[in-house]
Design an enzyme around this catalytic site. Structure first.
Site, mmCIF file in Angstrom:
data_model
loop_
_atom_site.group_PDB
_atom_site.id
_atom_site.type_symbol
_atom_site.label_atom_id
_atom_site.label_comp_id
_atom_site.label_asym_id
_atom_site.label_seq_id
_atom_site.Cartn_x
_atom_site.Cartn_y
_atom_site.Cartn_z
ATOM 1 N N ASP A 61 9.229 0.488 7.636
ATOM 2 C CA ASP A 61 8.810 1.071 6.365
ATOM 3 C C ASP A 61 8.298 2.480 6.660
ATOM 4 O O ASP A 61 7.185 2.664 7.141
ATOM 5 C CB ASP A 61 7.732 0.196 5.724
ATOM 6 C CG ASP A 61 7.241 0.780 4.400
ATOM 7 O OD1 ASP A 61 7.753 1.853 3.994
ATOM 8 O OD2 ASP A 61 6.352 0.164 3.779
ATOM 9 N N LYS A 92 7.957 8.851 -0.974
ATOM 10 C CA LYS A 92 7.075 10.027 -0.880
ATOM 11 C C LYS A 92 7.830 11.350 -0.668
ATOM 12 O O LYS A 92 8.340 11.905 -1.625
ATOM 13 C CB LYS A 92 5.991 9.767 0.177
ATOM 14 C CG LYS A 92 5.142 8.547 -0.241
ATOM 15 C CD LYS A 92 3.848 8.352 0.501
ATOM 16 C CE LYS A 92 3.000 7.316 -0.199
ATOM 17 N NZ LYS A 92 2.891 6.037 0.452
ATOM 18 N N TYR A 101 0.514 -1.402 4.908
ATOM 19 C CA TYR A 101 0.712 -1.475 3.456
ATOM 20 C C TYR A 101 2.167 -1.172 3.152
ATOM 21 O O TYR A 101 2.749 -0.249 3.720
ATOM 22 C CB TYR A 101 -0.179 -0.438 2.757
ATOM 23 C CG TYR A 101 0.033 -0.346 1.262
ATOM 24 C CD1 TYR A 101 -0.381 -1.381 0.417
ATOM 25 C CD2 TYR A 101 0.648 0.768 0.687
ATOM 26 C CE1 TYR A 101 -0.190 -1.290 -0.959
ATOM 27 C CE2 TYR A 101 0.840 0.859 -0.690
ATOM 28 C CZ TYR A 101 0.418 -0.170 -1.502
ATOM 29 O OH TYR A 101 0.609 -0.070 -2.863
HETATM 30 C C1 LIG Z 1 3.153 4.652 -0.258
HETATM 31 C C2 LIG Z 1 3.771 3.561 0.511
HETATM 32 C C3 LIG Z 1 4.496 2.530 -0.104
HETATM 33 C C4 LIG Z 1 4.591 2.394 -1.595
HETATM 34 O O1 LIG Z 1 5.246 3.452 -2.178
HETATM 35 P P1 LIG Z 1 5.032 3.713 -3.772
HETATM 36 O O2 LIG Z 1 5.926 4.874 -4.058
HETATM 37 O O3 LIG Z 1 3.585 3.978 -3.937
HETATM 38 O O4 LIG Z 1 5.465 2.488 -4.464
HETATM 39 C C5 LIG Z 1 5.117 1.613 0.697
HETATM 40 N N1 LIG Z 1 5.046 1.668 2.025
HETATM 41 C C6 LIG Z 1 4.357 2.643 2.651
HETATM 42 C C7 LIG Z 1 4.336 2.679 4.146
HETATM 43 C C8 LIG Z 1 3.692 3.606 1.916
HETATM 44 O O5 LIG Z 1 2.985 4.541 2.547
#
Ligand SMILES: *Cc1c(COP(=O)(O)O)cnc(C)c1O
Length: 457
Positions: free
Chosen positions: A264, A292, A169
């Site tokens: 990511d 995060k 994701y």
């Molecule tokens: C949480 C997350 C996102 C999205 O971040 P948001 O701050 O919710 O937009 C993208 N990539 C990864 C791997 C994530 O865990």
């Protein structure tokens, strides 16, 4: 209490005496009332879908406050929290250092839309202690960071296609809301209404942990691939640990094809260690994204790369990216305070040891009782999967039917004062605020709950 807990956890945990049987449901009266109201205002009553408790029992809990490893809901129920706002709160809730810094900075105003020294300070903390980025850009969310990283990869390489993995994701960017079609190498099929087919066609979706698939993708789309994007360690669809060798293979095949490797690390960044999954594997991604933890609980995202690659971002280069609240001083302050704590020597060692002890003792209990459960864990991330497979490395390895067991587990845990994300596909987080005492309590609640889950096995 402590003594009896100690006794309980010594010796063979399979013989541990536990009380079985469902606990009565906690009161959710106030939460239910708030939820009814919220449904008038927000689709599904929430501002982010997984919060709606659609795949578990009961109405979502409305949280009133958090402190340390605890949260309290509107009905006054107290929980030991393993959701941690979905990852950001590695120091726990309401950490005094973060709160104080935010309060201090707020006295001078909330936002200027002009540069502030705080941006330099957070950037310096990151760049000095991270060998993967020379220049960075702050955004306001992980989604934005990823979206910008993709644009940068395209702008830098002059190519359009992106390879992503089923089970990863990356936020809710159009071109990444895609899932695999049938076949080894496929164009993505949109996984959300409203994403144009033509966007999805720029994204190739392949399974994780499959060298043939990535090889085939690069052969089929020779000279068209701008980037391969992967979660540092996929942790949004279970915890899909990849072999180091496979990640190195990705690194090489990207190089051979002049495609960028995007890590990511919105979940894994500052979680597995200060330098995230890239350091964990010993690979060097071309672009990394963080989110995060970086914002200490306030909205911050970031992407970064070599100075050369970042030179393509406007105003230096032709790739446009901006944000009214990017680098917001209050959010920067929270990030500075949190990351400073993480840099203390021994921080990760202590946290990770605590978390792995926790995960492994749950596993020992489950194994001793022949329960079909595996507790996968890395750093302070854990995932309880109802499976007997030793490894789960791709989305296909997850049995959707096992989520029925998770539903029961979730309810039993809430009723015993343990809060975890309301979906069996979500991982849990141990924070520095979880003391051994609370982890013992949580463990006991989990073991009791597992007995309920498997009562009729
Ligand atoms: C949480 C997350 C996102 C999205 O971040 P948001 O701050 O919710 O937009 C993208 N990539 C990864 C791997 C994530 O865990």
């Amino acid at each position: 209490m402590l003594e009896s807990l100690k006794k309980m956890f010594s010796g063979n945990e399979g013989d541990m005496p536990v009380s079985t049987g469902s606990k009565p449901d906690i009161s959710r009266e106030k939460s239910a009332e708030l939820y009814e109201k919220a449904k008038n205002y927000f689709p599904g009553g929430v501002n982010s879908p997984v919060r709606a408790f659609k795949s578990v029992y009961g109405t979502p809990l409305f949280i009133q406050k958090g402190d340390g490893c605890f949260v309290w809901d509107a009905d006054g129920n107290q929980f030991i929290d393993f959701c941690g706002s979905w990852g950001p709160l590695i120091l726990g809730h309401n950490h005094p250092k973060v709160r104080d810094k935010v309060t201090e900075v707020m006295q001078n105003g909330m936002s200027f839309g002009a540069p502030t020294a705080l941006e330099n300070e957070l950037a310096e903390l990151i760049i000095k202690n991270n060998k993967f980025v020379e220049k960075i850009r702050f955004t306001s969310s992980g989604t934005e960071a990823v979206m910008s990283a993709i644009r940068l990869a395209r702008g830098y390489t002059g190519k359009d296609k992106i390879i992503k993995f089923e089970g990863c994701y990356h936020g809710h960017t159009d071109s990444l809301l895609v899932k695999a079609g049938s076949g080894l190498v496929t164009f993505g099929e949109t996984s959300s209404a409203g994403v144009p087919k033509s966007f999805a066609q720029e994204t190739i979706v392949i399974p994780l942990n499959d060298k043939d698939a990535i090889k085939a993708a690069f052969e089929q789309f020779k000279d068209e691939v701008a980037a391969v994007i992967i979660e540092g360690i996929p942790a949004n669809n279970g915890l899909l640990m990849q072999d180091v060798e496979y990640i190195k293979y990705l690194e090489n095949i990207c190089k051979e094809n002049k495609a960028l490797l995007i890590f990511d690390e919105v979940i894994t960044g500052f979680r597995l260690g200060f330098e995230g999954a890239a350091a964990h594997y010993g690979v060097k991604p071309d672009i990394v994204t963080y989110g995060k933890i970086i914002g200490g609980g306030l909205p911050v995202g970031m992407y970064g790369a070599s100075a050369e690659i970042m030179g393509h971002i406007s105003p230096d280069g032709g790739v446009y990216q901006a944000g009214t609240l990017s680098g917001n001083p209050v959010a920067m302050a929270a990030g500075i305070a949190q990351l400073t704590e993480l840099l203390r020597s021994g921080f990760y060692k202590e946290l990770n040891n605590k978390a792995s002890e926790f995960a492994e003792s749950i596993q020992r209990f489950a194994t001793a009782r022949n329960y079909k459960l595996k507790v996968f864990h890395v750093g302070s991330i854990f995932w309880m999967a109802f499976t007997d497979k030793d490894k789960i490395q791709s989305a296909d390895d997850i049995d959707p039917a096992s989520m029925e067991k998770f539903k029961v587990l979730h309810r039993e845990l809430l009723n015993r004062g343990i809060y975890i994300g309301p979906s069996g596909y979500e991982v849990g987080f141990v924070s520095a605020a979880h003391t051994k005492i609370e982890l013992e309590k949580a463990k006991r609640a989990i073991l009791e709950s597992l007995d309920v889950v498997f009562r009729n096995k």
